[in-house]
Motif scaffolding. Structure first.
Motif, PDB file in Angstrom:
ATOM      1  N   GLY A 342       0.815  -1.210   0.000  1.00 13.83           N
ATOM      2  CA  GLY A 342       0.000   0.000   0.000  1.00 13.83           C
ATOM      3  C   GLY A 342       0.851   1.264   0.000  1.00 13.83           C
ATOM      4  N   ALA A 343       1.922   1.247   0.788  1.00 15.15           N
ATOM      5  CA  ALA A 343       2.816   2.407   0.826  1.00 15.15           C
ATOM      6  C   ALA A 343       3.477   2.625  -0.532  1.00 15.15           C
ATOM      7  CB  ALA A 343       3.868   2.210   1.909  1.00 15.15           C
ATOM      8  N   HIS A 344       3.869   1.553  -1.177  1.00 15.66           N
ATOM      9  CA  HIS A 344       4.512   1.689  -2.489  1.00 15.66           C
ATOM     10  C   HIS A 344       3.507   2.103  -3.566  1.00 15.66           C
ATOM     11  CE1 HIS A 344       8.567   0.447  -1.454  1.00 15.66           C
ATOM     12  NE2 HIS A 344       8.040  -0.472  -0.667  1.00 15.66           N
ATOM     13  N   ARG A 345       2.248   1.669  -3.429  1.00 17.15           N
ATOM     14  CA  ARG A 345       1.223   2.158  -4.367  1.00 17.15           C
ATOM     15  C   ARG A 345       1.020   3.654  -4.183  1.00 17.15           C
ATOM     16  NH1 ARG A 345      -1.153  -3.096  -3.575  1.00 17.15           N
ATOM     17  NH2 ARG A 345      -2.283  -2.390  -1.736  1.00 17.15           N
ATOM     18  N   GLY A 346       1.132   4.123  -2.936  1.00 22.12           N
ATOM     19  CA  GLY A 346       1.048   5.557  -2.692  1.00 22.12           C
ATOM     20  C   GLY A 346       2.179   6.314  -3.364  1.00 22.12           C
ATOM     21  N   VAL A 347       3.377   5.733  -3.342  1.00 25.12           N
ATOM     22  CA  VAL A 347       4.518   6.347  -4.025  1.00 25.12           C
ATOM     23  C   VAL A 347       4.272   6.411  -5.527  1.00 25.12           C
ATOM     24  CG1 VAL A 347       6.963   6.066  -4.589  1.00 25.12           C
ATOM     25  CG2 VAL A 347       6.174   5.682  -2.249  1.00 25.12           C
ATOM     26  N   LEU A 348       3.749   5.302  -6.090  1.00 22.93           N
ATOM     27  CA  LEU A 348       3.454   5.286  -7.516  1.00 22.93           C
ATOM     28  C   LEU A 348       2.424   6.345  -7.886  1.00 22.93           C
ATOM     29  CD1 LEU A 348       3.270   1.472  -8.390  1.00 22.93           C
ATOM     30  CD2 LEU A 348       4.926   3.144  -9.255  1.00 22.93           C
ATOM     31  N   ALA A 349       1.413   6.479  -7.055  1.00 21.23           N
ATOM     32  CA  ALA A 349       0.375   7.475  -7.318  1.00 21.23           C
ATOM     33  C   ALA A 349       0.968   8.885  -7.321  1.00 21.23           C
ATOM     34  CB  ALA A 349      -0.739   7.356  -6.290  1.00 21.23           C
ATOM     35  N   ALA A 350       1.837   9.148  -6.346  1.00 21.55           N
ATOM     36  CA  ALA A 350       2.466  10.475  -6.273  1.00 21.55           C
ATOM     37  C   ALA A 350       3.349  10.740  -7.477  1.00 21.55           C
ATOM     38  CB  ALA A 350       3.269  10.581  -4.976  1.00 21.55           C
ATOM     39  N   LEU A 351       4.090   9.712  -7.899  1.00 25.17           N
ATOM     40  CA  LEU A 351       4.963   9.881  -9.081  1.00 25.17           C
ATOM     41  C   LEU A 351       4.165  10.134 -10.339  1.00 25.17           C
ATOM     42  CD1 LEU A 351       7.547   7.025  -8.359  1.00 25.17           C
ATOM     43  CD2 LEU A 351       7.986   9.490  -8.305  1.00 25.17           C
ATOM     44  N   ALA A 352       2.956   9.562 -10.397  1.00 29.19           N
ATOM     45  CA  ALA A 352       2.087   9.739 -11.573  1.00 29.19           C
ATOM     46  C   ALA A 352       1.158  10.940 -11.448  1.00 29.19           C
ATOM     47  CB  ALA A 352       1.250   8.482 -11.803  1.00 29.19           C
ATOM     48  N   GLY A 353       1.242  11.649 -10.329  1.00 32.06           N
ATOM     49  CA  GLY A 353       0.389  12.814 -10.132  1.00 32.06           C
ATOM     50  C   GLY A 353      -1.063  12.464  -9.876  1.00 32.06           C
ATOM     51  N   LEU A 354      -1.295  11.276  -9.271  1.00 32.12           N
ATOM     52  CA  LEU A 354      -2.658  10.823  -8.983  1.00 32.12           C
ATOM     53  C   LEU A 354      -2.939  10.895  -7.492  1.00 32.12           C
ATOM     54  CD1 LEU A 354      -2.651   7.629 -11.244  1.00 32.12           C
ATOM     55  CD2 LEU A 354      -3.680   9.852 -11.767  1.00 32.12           C
ATOM     56  N   PRO A 355      -4.200  10.924  -7.107  1.00 32.46           N
ATOM     57  CA  PRO A 355      -4.529  10.893  -5.678  1.00 32.46           C
ATOM     58  C   PRO A 355      -4.050   9.590  -5.049  1.00 32.46           C
ATOM     59  CG  PRO A 355      -6.436  11.528  -6.982  1.00 32.46           C
ATOM     60  CD  PRO A 355      -5.407  11.064  -7.945  1.00 32.46           C
ATOM     61  N   ALA A 356      -3.671   9.627  -3.782  1.00 32.61           N
ATOM     62  CA  ALA A 356      -3.217   8.412  -3.097  1.00 32.61           C
ATOM     63  C   ALA A 356      -4.349   7.392  -3.049  1.00 32.61           C
ATOM     64  CB  ALA A 356      -2.764   8.763  -1.680  1.00 32.61           C
ATOM     65  N   PRO A 357      -4.042   6.099  -3.262  1.00 32.58           N
ATOM     66  CA  PRO A 357      -5.091   5.071  -3.260  1.00 32.58           C
ATOM     67  C   PRO A 357      -5.643   4.850  -1.852  1.00 32.58           C
ATOM     68  CG  PRO A 357      -2.909   4.090  -3.424  1.00 32.58           C
ATOM     69  CD  PRO A 357      -2.708   5.566  -3.528  1.00 32.58           C
TER      70      PRO A 357
END
Length: 357
Positions: A342-357
């Motif tokens: 979940g933490a790494h999905r949050g990082v991916l979201a931030a890198l892609a400019g998307l809201p945190a999952p």
């Protein structure tokens, strides 16, 4: 994608490590050792670290190492995960080594690379790259405080301790009280470090060193999870071919075929993600994305593979004498190590400019 294929040198390294593990890391011995006060196989670690030179894979030849890259370290971790080898390769040859590389601590690097010492970074195992973590208190020129959840500290004689002055200190483990903790995975034990006026040598800034070490660890952990999932799939396929029910191998039943086919697909995807992370760490290209993507996928895939192995082995999978329970424990523990999925999905979201999952 051809860059993600294994080179001839990497396959030769895999064969050498697998041969050694086949000879010196039997499942029965790992199970027996897991129930003792010293779960690490230090004799095996000496063979890997000193005999094969694997402790210095990530250290340049000028600094006394092998001058290899994270790709080769990933191959080693695949084999160690496949054999469930109770050795501190990840924590010493990767995490502690990367922290020392960030600090340019050549003297200590040479000792770790030669296998003369074993290191551990005094940061809880669950902490991921860029996350906050506890620090020791620097008072009167010595270190004080308690740090919990430190992996493989019981096997280390060199502790790298971040302090509240923003520096990383090298501390002799003999000056620290190391208390084993009860943990899920006995093959990678955790410990509490109690520092009561422990002297330390200042190495450099702790922030960049810890971030570099944890980022590399998270990326290469996916290769260990790949090795674990590969064993789970191969061992389960072997078992269902031999186990007979109603006069035929249970692997011939369509429902089991579907489950194994899904595991195979997940294993293929896991291999792609793990290899991509290792290659990104080696080249320095798009590292944050590759590491976060690998860990976002690897944790769930490895746990699912181990769970399916346990279930499809039936009754023998539930016995303490079969190694599958150790693989499930390692998979569960790895899913929390160096940041959750979940933490790494949050990082991916931030890198892609998307809201945190």
């Amino acid at each position: 994608m051809s860059a993600l294929l294994y080179s001839a040198e990497e396959e030769a390294l895999r064969a050498a490590v697998r041969d050694l593990l086949d000879d010196h890391c039997e499942a029965a011995a790992v199970i027996a050792r897991a129930d003792t006060a010293e779960p690490h196989d230090l004799a095996l670690w000496r063979r890997l670290a000193h005999g094969m030179g694997l402790a210095g894979l990530l250290v340049s030849e000028e600094r006394g190492g092998q001058g290899a890259s994270p790709r080769e370290a990933a191959v080693v971790l695949e084999e160690l995960g496949r054999a469930m080898a109770p050795v501190p390769f990840l924590t010493s040859a990767v995490v502690a080594t990367e922290a020392l590389l960030a600090c340019a601590a050549d003297g200590l690097l040479a000792e770790l690379a030669a296998g003369r010492r074993t290191g551990a970074l005094a940061v809880p195992l669950h902490v991921g790259p860029g996350a906050g973590h506890p620090r020791a208190r620097l008072s009167g020129g010595t270190l004080h405080g308690e740090l919990t959840g430190v992996a493989d500290a019981t096997a280390a004689d060199l502790l790298l301790v971040p302090a509240d002055d923003g520096a990383l200190y090298a501390v002799d483990a003999a000056a620290v009280t190391v208390t084993p903790q009860t943990c899920l995975d006995p093959t990678r034990p955790l410990a509490t470090l109690t520092l009561d006026g422990a002297p330390g040598d200042r190495l450099g800034s702790s922030g960049p060193a810890v971030d570099r070490a944890l980022g590399t660890a998270a990326g290469l952990l996916a290769s260990e999870q790949l090795g674990l999932a590969t064993w789970a799939l191969e061992e389960t396929v072997r078992h269902v071919k031999e186990r007979r029910q109603f006069g035929r191998p249970v692997g011939g039943f369509q429902a089991l075929k579907h489950r194994l086919a899904l595991l195979w697909l997940e294993n293929v995807n896991l291999r792609a993600a793990a290899r991509n992370a290792a290659d990104a760490l080696a080249t320095g290209e798009d590292t944050d994305t590759a590491v976060a993507l690998a860990q976002a996928y690897a944790s769930g895939a490895a746990v699912h593979a181990a769970e399916e192995a346990l279930q499809l082995h039936g009754g023998i999978g539930m016995t303490w004498e079969h190694p599958v329970h150790l693989y499930l424990k390692r998979a569960k523990a790895d899913s929390l190590a160096y940041g959750t999925a979940g933490a790494h999905r949050g990082v991916l979201a931030a890198l892609a400019g998307l809201p945190a999952p």
